[in-house]
Design a protein around this motif. Structure first.
Motif: not given
Length: 132
Positions: A37-53
């Motif tokens: 949940q602390s990585k929402n911005e990384d997901i929406t910006s394309g910096k990370a996927t759920g599996t990478k997180i």
């Protein structure tokens, strides 16, 4: 839906896929859910996927001395392998470890899909046209 509400639904869904999971696994899913949940911005910006997180979270937990019950279980049940290119493999060390990895993986995918669908809600087709 609030983040807390969707979190509960996603955890319930992960547990439905693996109905024999123990309370320990529920605690682990809760801990991972706080991290992702602390990585929402990384997901929406394309910096990370759920599996990478998920991989990053497991790496953090495995690379520290276990301080609580969640850390101890992750240490005991999950192995993480990563090559020089950054590709990774998450492996359960036992049947219960494989079940845990499957639940975490499914949670990560569903959470990423949820966040992206919320992000897309207010977008219009013109938002995706390249500005030349």
């Amino acid at each position: 839906d609030t983040p807390e509400g969707i979190n509960g639904k996603l955890i319930s869904y992960a547990l439905q896929l693996q109905p024999h999971l123990s309370n320990n696994f529920t605690m682990i899913l809760n801990e991972f859910s706080k991290y992702i949940q602390s990585k929402n911005e990384d997901i929406t910006s394309g910096k990370a996927t759920g599996t990478k997180i998920l991989c990053d979270w497991i790496k953090i937990v495995i690379n520290k001395n276990p301080k609580n019950h969640v850390d101890k279980i992750v240490h005991k049940e999950i192995m993480l392998a990563e090559n020089k290119s950054g590709d990774f493999l998450i492996v359960g060390k036992s049947e219960s470890g494989r079940t845990l990895v499957n639940a975490l993986y499914n949670y990560a995918l569903r959470y990423e899909h949820y966040i992206m669908s919320k992000w897309l809600e207010n977008k219009k087709p013109d938002d995706f046209n390249s500005k030349n």
